[in-house]
Write a protein that holds these residues in place. Structure first.
Motif, PDB file in Angstrom:
ATOM      1  N   GLU A   1       4.822   0.370 -18.718  1.00  0.00           N
ATOM      2  CA  GLU A   1       3.431   0.375 -18.265  1.00  0.00           C
ATOM      3  C   GLU A   1       3.269   1.234 -17.020  1.00  0.00           C
ATOM      4  N   MET A   2       4.289   1.175 -16.145  1.00  0.00           N
ATOM      5  CA  MET A   2       4.267   1.993 -14.928  1.00  0.00           C
ATOM      6  C   MET A   2       4.171   3.478 -15.282  1.00  0.00           C
ATOM      7  N   GLU A   3       4.988   3.922 -16.219  1.00  0.00           N
ATOM      8  CA  GLU A   3       4.991   5.337 -16.604  1.00  0.00           C
ATOM      9  C   GLU A   3       3.653   5.745 -17.207  1.00  0.00           C
ATOM     10  N   GLN A   4       3.071   4.858 -18.017  1.00  0.00           N
ATOM     11  CA  GLN A   4       1.780   5.163 -18.637  1.00  0.00           C
ATOM     12  C   GLN A   4       0.674   5.260 -17.592  1.00  0.00           C
ATOM     13  N   LEU A   5       0.678   4.324 -16.638  1.00  0.00           N
ATOM     14  CA  LEU A   5      -0.338   4.335 -15.586  1.00  0.00           C
ATOM     15  C   LEU A   5      -0.195   5.557 -14.683  1.00  0.00           C
ATOM     16  N   LEU A   6       1.026   5.975 -14.432  1.00  0.00           N
ATOM     17  CA  LEU A   6       1.250   7.155 -13.594  1.00  0.00           C
ATOM     18  C   LEU A   6       0.669   8.404 -14.253  1.00  0.00           C
ATOM     19  N   LEU A   7       0.842   8.510 -15.557  1.00  0.00           N
ATOM     20  CA  LEU A   7       0.273   9.646 -16.280  1.00  0.00           C
ATOM     21  C   LEU A   7      -1.251   9.612 -16.234  1.00  0.00           C
ATOM     22  N   GLN A   8      -1.825   8.415 -16.422  1.00  0.00           N
ATOM     23  CA  GLN A   8      -3.279   8.280 -16.402  1.00  0.00           C
ATOM     24  C   GLN A   8      -3.842   8.568 -15.005  1.00  0.00           C
ATOM     25  N   ALA A   9      -3.149   8.075 -13.988  1.00  0.00           N
ATOM     26  CA  ALA A   9      -3.612   8.320 -12.623  1.00  0.00           C
ATOM     27  C   ALA A   9      -3.531   9.795 -12.280  1.00  0.00           C
ATOM     28  N   LYS A  10      -2.525  10.467 -12.794  1.00  0.00           N
ATOM     29  CA  LYS A  10      -2.372  11.905 -12.532  1.00  0.00           C
ATOM     30  C   LYS A  10      -3.519  12.682 -13.156  1.00  0.00           C
ATOM     31  N   ASN A  11      -4.074  12.139 -14.229  1.00  0.00           N
ATOM     32  CA  ASN A  11      -5.191  12.790 -14.908  1.00  0.00           C
ATOM     33  C   ASN A  11      -6.547  12.350 -14.363  1.00  0.00           C
ATOM     34  N   GLY A  12      -6.528  11.612 -13.249  1.00  0.00           N
ATOM     35  CA  GLY A  12      -7.778  11.253 -12.593  1.00  0.00           C
ATOM     36  C   GLY A  12      -8.332   9.892 -12.914  1.00  0.00           C
ATOM     37  N   ASP A  13      -7.561   9.038 -13.580  1.00  0.00           N
ATOM     38  CA  ASP A  13      -8.042   7.703 -13.938  1.00  0.00           C
ATOM     39  C   ASP A  13      -7.962   6.814 -12.692  1.00  0.00           C
ATOM     40  N   SER A  14      -9.114   6.464 -12.130  1.00  0.00           N
ATOM     41  CA  SER A  14      -9.142   5.675 -10.892  1.00  0.00           C
ATOM     42  C   SER A  14      -8.700   4.233 -11.132  1.00  0.00           C
ATOM     43  N   GLN A  15      -9.016   3.676 -12.302  1.00  0.00           N
ATOM     44  CA  GLN A  15      -8.603   2.303 -12.590  1.00  0.00           C
ATOM     45  C   GLN A  15      -7.086   2.205 -12.698  1.00  0.00           C
ATOM     46  N   ALA A  16      -6.462   3.209 -13.317  1.00  0.00           N
ATOM     47  CA  ALA A  16      -5.005   3.233 -13.412  1.00  0.00           C
ATOM     48  C   ALA A  16      -4.386   3.333 -12.021  1.00  0.00           C
ATOM     49  N   ARG A  17      -5.027   4.097 -11.153  1.00  0.00           N
ATOM     50  CA  ARG A  17      -4.545   4.251  -9.780  1.00  0.00           C
ATOM     51  C   ARG A  17      -4.597   2.908  -9.033  1.00  0.00           C
ATOM     52  N   GLU A  18      -5.720   2.167  -9.232  1.00  0.00           N
ATOM     53  CA  GLU A  18      -5.852   0.863  -8.587  1.00  0.00           C
ATOM     54  C   GLU A  18      -4.791  -0.106  -9.087  1.00  0.00           C
ATOM     55  N   ARG A  19      -4.523  -0.096 -10.377  1.00  0.00           N
ATOM     56  CA  ARG A  19      -3.510  -0.985 -10.945  1.00  0.00           C
ATOM     57  C   ARG A  19      -2.123  -0.617 -10.440  1.00  0.00           C
ATOM     58  N   LEU A  20      -1.868   0.666 -10.224  1.00  0.00           N
ATOM     59  CA  LEU A  20      -0.583   1.100  -9.677  1.00  0.00           C
ATOM     60  C   LEU A  20      -0.398   0.595  -8.248  1.00  0.00           C
ATOM     61  N   ILE A  21      -1.475   0.673  -7.480  1.00  0.00           N
ATOM     62  CA  ILE A  21      -1.389   0.201  -6.090  1.00  0.00           C
ATOM     63  C   ILE A  21      -1.097  -1.290  -6.066  1.00  0.00           C
ATOM     64  N   GLU A  22      -1.859  -2.057  -6.856  1.00  0.00           N
ATOM     65  CA  GLU A  22      -1.662  -3.511  -6.882  1.00  0.00           C
ATOM     66  C   GLU A  22      -0.289  -3.883  -7.430  1.00  0.00           C
ATOM     67  N   GLY A  23       0.181  -3.110  -8.396  1.00  0.00           N
ATOM     68  CA  GLY A  23       1.464  -3.423  -9.032  1.00  0.00           C
ATOM     69  C   GLY A  23       2.681  -2.997  -8.229  1.00  0.00           C
ATOM     70  N   ASN A  24       2.474  -2.272  -7.133  1.00  0.00           N
ATOM     71  CA  ASN A  24       3.615  -1.814  -6.332  1.00  0.00           C
ATOM     72  C   ASN A  24       3.574  -2.350  -4.893  1.00  0.00           C
ATOM     73  N   LEU A  25       2.744  -3.362  -4.657  1.00  0.00           N
ATOM     74  CA  LEU A  25       2.696  -3.939  -3.316  1.00  0.00           C
ATOM     75  C   LEU A  25       4.011  -4.615  -2.942  1.00  0.00           C
ATOM     76  N   ARG A  26       4.737  -5.108  -3.952  1.00  0.00           N
ATOM     77  CA  ARG A  26       6.052  -5.688  -3.670  1.00  0.00           C
ATOM     78  C   ARG A  26       7.016  -4.614  -3.144  1.00  0.00           C
ATOM     79  N   LEU A  27       6.806  -3.386  -3.585  1.00  0.00           N
ATOM     80  CA  LEU A  27       7.634  -2.279  -3.103  1.00  0.00           C
ATOM     81  C   LEU A  27       7.398  -2.067  -1.606  1.00  0.00           C
ATOM     82  N   VAL A  28       6.129  -2.193  -1.198  1.00  0.00           N
ATOM     83  CA  VAL A  28       5.801  -2.077   0.229  1.00  0.00           C
ATOM     84  C   VAL A  28       6.472  -3.196   1.012  1.00  0.00           C
TER      85      VAL A  28
END
Length: 261
Positions: free
Chosen positions: A22-49
């Motif tokens: 799912e991470m790889e799919q969202l990264l591709l979508q965010a790279k293409n300008g998908d703002s919702q995918a970008r938001e989900r990536l941020i929320e899904g990587n807060l543990r990384l922070v």
């Protein structure tokens, strides 16, 4: 930060992790300008922070502030990451998050240091992080110096410059009662009772000397002049200066011994 459940109003116990696919799919979508995918990536990587924040949890800085800065690093990592490269996002994101936090700490340090020293410190910290991953231990200053080809003195100076200052009121030890602070373990080696008494005795002994003897001792031991230079300044011979100096010192020693006894 240990035991802290909420940071900036975020319940860290409920943070989700994204599966790799799912991470790889969202990264591709965010790279293409998908703002919702970008938001989900941020929320899904807060543990990384949060995992990066653990490296800085002993500095005494506000975890909420560092978390917000780390999130800025996460957003930059998502924006700049190239999903076509064969690299895991965490491998790319961790240095970006850590770098953003270090930049914040460096620019908001209580003690301001020059930009050149901060830049050296930033390079040293990056090198140290890489060497820790490689060696499995903290590298020595000598190893960092060799790796970066920077003089050992400059490495030590840069690391000292970016260290957080310690307060005299920081607790060192506590055993149920009043904590033992840094101030409690700092000893004044100059302003002791013995030194105060010596200073008073020397001052009183000096005041008993004649004006000429006082002048000679000041020129010799305060201004650092030689006996020949003193003789030239006062218009007397070097032998006279030597005799007056010895007599003055002998008189002060006698006076000090009387006061001390």
């Amino acid at each position: 930060m240990q035991g802290k459940v909420e940071i900036c109003g975020v319940n860290t116990a409920q943070l989700k992790m994204l599966p790799q696919a799912e991470m790889e799919q969202l990264l591709l979508q965010a790279k293409n300008g998908d703002s919702q995918a970008r938001e989900r990536l941020i929320e899904g990587n807060l543990r990384l922070v949060l995992s990066v924040l653990q490296r800085f949890d002993r500095r005494g800085d506000c975890p909420d502030d560092l978390f917000q800065v780390g999130c800025i690093g996460l957003i930059k990592a998502i924006s700049n990451f190239d999903p076509t490269k064969q690299v895991r996002f965490s491998t790319y994101g961790v240095p970006m998050i850590a770098g953003e936090i270090r930049r914040y700490l460096r620019d908001n340090a209580p003690i301001r240091v020059s930009r050149s020293i901060r830049d050296v410190a930033y390079r040293v910290l990056q090198c140290k992080e890489a060497m820790v991953a490689k060696l499995g231990r903290d590298p020595t200053l000598e190893e960092l110096s060799r790796e970066l080809d920077i003089p050992l003195k400059d490495v030590a100076e840069a690391m000292d410059a970016v260290c957080a200052p310690m307060s005299l009121y920081d607790p060192v030890y506590a055993d149920g009662g009043d904590p033992l602070t840094v101030m409690d373990q700092v000893r004044d080696t100059r302003n002791t009772d013995e030194h105060w008494m010596e200073h008073i005795a020397l001052r009183d002994a000096f005041n008993t000397l004649s004006p000429r003897e006082k002048q000679i001792l000041c020129l010799r031991f305060y201004d650092g002049k030689t006996q020949m230079e003193v003789a030239g300044s006062l218009g007397i011979s070097q032998a006279q200066v030597s005799r007056l100096e010895k007599n003055a010192i002998a008189a002060m020693r006698k006076k000090v011994s009387i006061i001390s006894s």
